[in-house]
Motif scaffolding. Structure first.
Motif, short mmCIF file in Angstrom:
data_model
loop_
_atom_site.label_atom_id
_atom_site.label_comp_id
_atom_site.label_asym_id
_atom_site.label_seq_id
_atom_site.Cartn_x
_atom_site.Cartn_y
_atom_site.Cartn_z
N TYR A 25 -5.71 2.01 -5.22
CA TYR A 25 -4.30 1.62 -5.68
C TYR A 25 -4.46 0.41 -6.26
O TYR A 25 -3.85 -0.43 -5.78
CB TYR A 25 -3.21 1.83 -4.57
N ASP A 49 -5.46 4.83 10.39
CA ASP A 49 -6.11 5.71 9.89
C ASP A 49 -7.14 5.18 8.76
O ASP A 49 -6.57 4.38 7.80
CB ASP A 49 -5.04 6.67 8.94
N ARG A 118 -11.96 17.10 4.12
CA ARG A 118 -11.79 18.57 3.19
C ARG A 118 -12.99 19.46 3.80
O ARG A 118 -14.14 19.33 4.16
CB ARG A 118 -12.21 18.37 2.09
N SER A 147 -8.19 17.95 7.82
CA SER A 147 -7.53 17.14 6.73
C SER A 147 -7.22 18.36 5.63
O SER A 147 -8.21 19.10 5.07
CB SER A 147 -7.96 16.02 6.30
N SER A 196 0.24 10.22 2.36
CA SER A 196 1.19 9.65 1.30
C SER A 196 2.58 10.14 1.44
O SER A 196 3.07 10.69 0.72
CB SER A 196 0.55 10.60 0.07
N LEU A 198 5.14 8.17 1.04
CA LEU A 198 5.71 7.64 0.25
C LEU A 198 5.30 8.11 -1.33
O LEU A 198 5.87 7.23 -2.07
CB LEU A 198 5.49 6.13 0.57
N ARG A 200 2.64 8.03 -2.49
CA ARG A 200 1.89 7.02 -3.15
C ARG A 200 2.54 5.95 -3.73
O ARG A 200 2.13 5.20 -4.72
CB ARG A 200 0.71 7.75 -4.17
N GLY A 271 0.91 4.02 3.86
CA GLY A 271 -0.33 3.17 3.76
C GLY A 271 0.24 1.72 2.96
O GLY A 271 1.18 1.86 2.15
N THR A 272 -0.40 0.67 3.49
CA THR A 272 0.04 -0.63 2.79
C THR A 272 -1.04 -1.67 3.20
O THR A 272 -1.57 -1.63 4.23
CB THR A 272 1.72 -1.02 3.35
N ARG A 273 -1.01 -2.80 2.43
CA ARG A 273 -1.89 -3.70 2.73
C ARG A 273 -0.77 -5.12 2.77
O ARG A 273 -1.37 -6.20 2.23
CB ARG A 273 -2.99 -3.65 1.53
N HIS A 277 5.84 -4.99 3.28
CA HIS A 277 6.13 -3.53 3.43
C HIS A 277 6.00 -2.87 4.63
O HIS A 277 6.49 -1.90 5.13
CB HIS A 277 5.05 -3.25 2.25
N1 LIG Z 1 -6.75 12.96 4.06
C1 LIG Z 1 -6.46 12.54 2.94
O1 LIG Z 1 -6.85 13.27 2.03
C2 LIG Z 1 -5.71 11.59 2.36
C3 LIG Z 1 -5.36 11.09 1.26
C4 LIG Z 1 -4.53 10.08 0.73
C5 LIG Z 1 -4.26 9.17 1.76
N2 LIG Z 1 -4.41 9.48 3.09
C6 LIG Z 1 -4.38 8.55 3.93
O2 LIG Z 1 -2.72 8.48 4.14
C7 LIG Z 1 -2.33 7.03 4.12
C8 LIG Z 1 -1.17 6.94 3.39
O3 LIG Z 1 -1.21 7.76 1.97
P1 LIG Z 1 -1.05 6.76 0.68
O4 LIG Z 1 -1.79 5.24 1.01
O5 LIG Z 1 -1.94 7.44 -0.31
O6 LIG Z 1 0.38 6.83 -0.01
P2 LIG Z 1 1.62 6.40 0.78
O7 LIG Z 1 1.84 5.76 2.23
O8 LIG Z 1 2.57 7.29 0.30
O9 LIG Z 1 2.13 5.02 -0.51
C9 LIG Z 1 1.28 4.04 -0.37
C10 LIG Z 1 1.35 2.94 -1.61
O10 LIG Z 1 2.81 2.64 -1.36
C11 LIG Z 1 2.99 1.23 -1.36
N3 LIG Z 1 3.91 0.73 -0.47
C12 LIG Z 1 3.80 1.24 0.98
N4 LIG Z 1 4.89 0.62 1.80
C13 LIG Z 1 5.83 0.04 0.63
C14 LIG Z 1 7.08 -0.65 0.37
N5 LIG Z 1 7.72 -0.52 2.00
N6 LIG Z 1 7.74 -0.95 -0.50
C15 LIG Z 1 6.82 -0.62 -1.65
N7 LIG Z 1 5.67 -0.27 -1.75
C16 LIG Z 1 5.15 0.40 -0.58
C17 LIG Z 1 1.57 0.74 -1.16
O11 LIG Z 1 1.30 -0.42 -1.78
P3 LIG Z 1 1.36 -2.02 -1.04
O12 LIG Z 1 0.06 -1.94 -0.40
O13 LIG Z 1 1.56 -2.93 -1.90
O14 LIG Z 1 2.20 -1.93 -0.09
C18 LIG Z 1 0.68 1.99 -1.76
O15 LIG Z 1 0.41 1.66 -2.96
C19 LIG Z 1 -3.34 6.50 3.44
O16 LIG Z 1 -3.64 5.24 3.40
C20 LIG Z 1 -4.79 7.04 3.94
O17 LIG Z 1 -5.21 6.34 5.01
C21 LIG Z 1 -5.25 10.49 3.64
#
Ligand SMILES: NC(=O)c1ccc[n+]([C@@H]2O[C@H](COP(=O)([O-])OP(=O)(O)OC[C@H]3O[C@@H](n4cnc5c(N)ncnc54)[C@H](OP(=O)(O)O)[C@@H]3O)[C@@H](O)[C@H]2O)c1
Length: 323
Positions: A25, A49, A118, A147, A196, A198, A200, A271-273, A277
């Motif tokens: 991202y 995670d 996977r 997963s 994900s 949120l 993504r 997910g966030t950095r 957030h």
């Molecule tokens: N098993 C798998 O295949 C798989 C696939 C994808 C992800 N994952 C895991 O699941 C975790 C979560 O999924 P994800 O990171 O893909 O998606 P997510 O949690 O749906 O969304 C993350 C995105 O939302 C933003 N965000 C988070 N909190 C926010 C808030 N309060 N307000 C505005 N924006 C916000 C983040 O940016 P900022 O950093 O700017 O907050 C980031 O760009 C990943 O980090 C990873 O550990 C696993």
């Protein structure tokens, strides 16, 4: 922070997805990521995670210093089985090698939860899980997970060694696992870790257009964020904003509250950095939405357009993906 259980593994009710700290991202800064990890600990968000493939090892290494200081507090989850080029390898040899590599990068002698990222179509799941079970016997891993596995893979894997958690995409705009996979997971006592949650980032409402994403952002390659679909999908999020506004919450908090409402065996990992957030997301654990609000947002988000990954992609036991 409340506690929830994945099988018999106690975890914080909300976890932390660390992937955006290293990949997918847009650019990230380690100092911000480390501050986010520190604040997660302060808030009691201790279920972290990561995966071997996130930033090709960078993500596991990033976590290592904090984990070293707080090992007993952190429930550490990582994944293996996707190579740098995106190909899948669940062979016993790769499985045995992967755990040692992850432990070295994380600087620990064991992880609490180790997922197959996977299912590898070229390796019978029994062989992969058999090799994963060796790591449990050796004390390198406490619990096993899969997963994006299909119902059949869950059953076959669980017959070889108890599976504690299934990590799969689950959110208001991705509900593919509900008809078939979820009932089997629950029948087997396997906890669910929605990734994900949120959407993504889309479900937070913070993304206003494709131009809010950096050039190298992987979301630009996915159908839901395409030129054709972005505005339509962004418009759907207005219902989350409306429901949230009436209650004093953000759209993202409403989206997380929906996932948390799916059951006590469900532990999302947004997910966030970003510290702000993270704090906003943490507050979602105390939100209870009415049945009317839950039904309203489900109905609106059902109109989502576009697949969640580029190209052909079916749920579970997936063909190779670009990570
Ligand atoms: N098993 C798998 O295949 C798989 C696939 C994808 C992800 N994952 C895991 O699941 C975790 C979560 O999924 P994800 O990171 O893909 O998606 P997510 O949690 O749906 O969304 C993350 C995105 O939302 C933003 N965000 C988070 N909190 C926010 C808030 N309060 N307000 C505005 N924006 C916000 C983040 O940016 P900022 O950093 O700017 O907050 C980031 O760009 C990943 O980090 C990873 O550990 C696993």
């Amino acid at each position: 922070m409340n506690t929830r259980f994945l099988g018999d593994l106690a975890v914080s009710a909300l976890g932390l997805g660390c992937m955006p700290m290293s990949s997918h991202y847009g650019p990230s800064e380690d100092a911000n990521s480390t501050a986010t990890l520190e604040q997660a600990l302060a808030l009691g968000i201790t279920f972290w995670d990561t995966a071997a493939v996130y930033g090709h090892g960078h993500n596991e290494e990033l976590l290592a210093p904090l984990v070293a200081r707080q090992r007993d507090r952190i429930v550490l989850a990582t994944k293996f089985g996707i190579d740098k080029d995106g190909s899948l390898d669940g062979s016993p040899a790769a499985t045995r090698r992967s755990i040692d590599e992850s432990l070295a990068r994380l600087g620990v002698d064991h992880v609490d939860l180790w997922y197959l990222h996977r299912v590898d179509p070229a390796t019978p799941i029994e062989e992969t899980v058999g090799a994963m079970a060796e790591a449990v016997e050796a004390g390198k891993v406490r619990h096993l997970g899969l997963s994006e596995a299909s119902a059949e893979s869950l059953r076959r894997a669980h017959a070889v060694h108890p599976i504690t958690a299934l990590q799969s995409e689950w959110s208001l705009w991705t509900r593919d696992l509900e008809p078939e996979v979820l009932p089997v997971a629950r029948q087997l006592g396997i906890g669910i870790v929605p990734y994900s949650p949120l959407g993504r980032g889309m479900l937070t409402g913070a993304l206003t257009g494709r131009d809010s994403l950096d050039e190298g952002d992987r979301r630009l390659q996915t159908p839901r964020f395409s030129e054709e679909n972005f505005d339509h999908n962004r418009h759907l999020v207005t219902v989350l904003e409306e429901v949230g506004a009436g209650l004093g919450y953000t759209a993202g908090q409403v989206a997380l509250a929906w996932v948390l409402a799916q059951g006590d065996d469900v532990v999302p990992i947004p997910g966030t950095r970003s510290v702000p957030h993270l704090e906003e997301n943490a507050a979602a654990v105390d939100i209870r939405l009415s049945d009317g609000d839950l039904a309203r947002i489900e109905a609106a988000m059902a109109a989502v357009q576009g697949g969640r990954y580029p190209g052909e992609h079916r749920y579970g036991d997936s063909p190779p993906l670009r990570q």
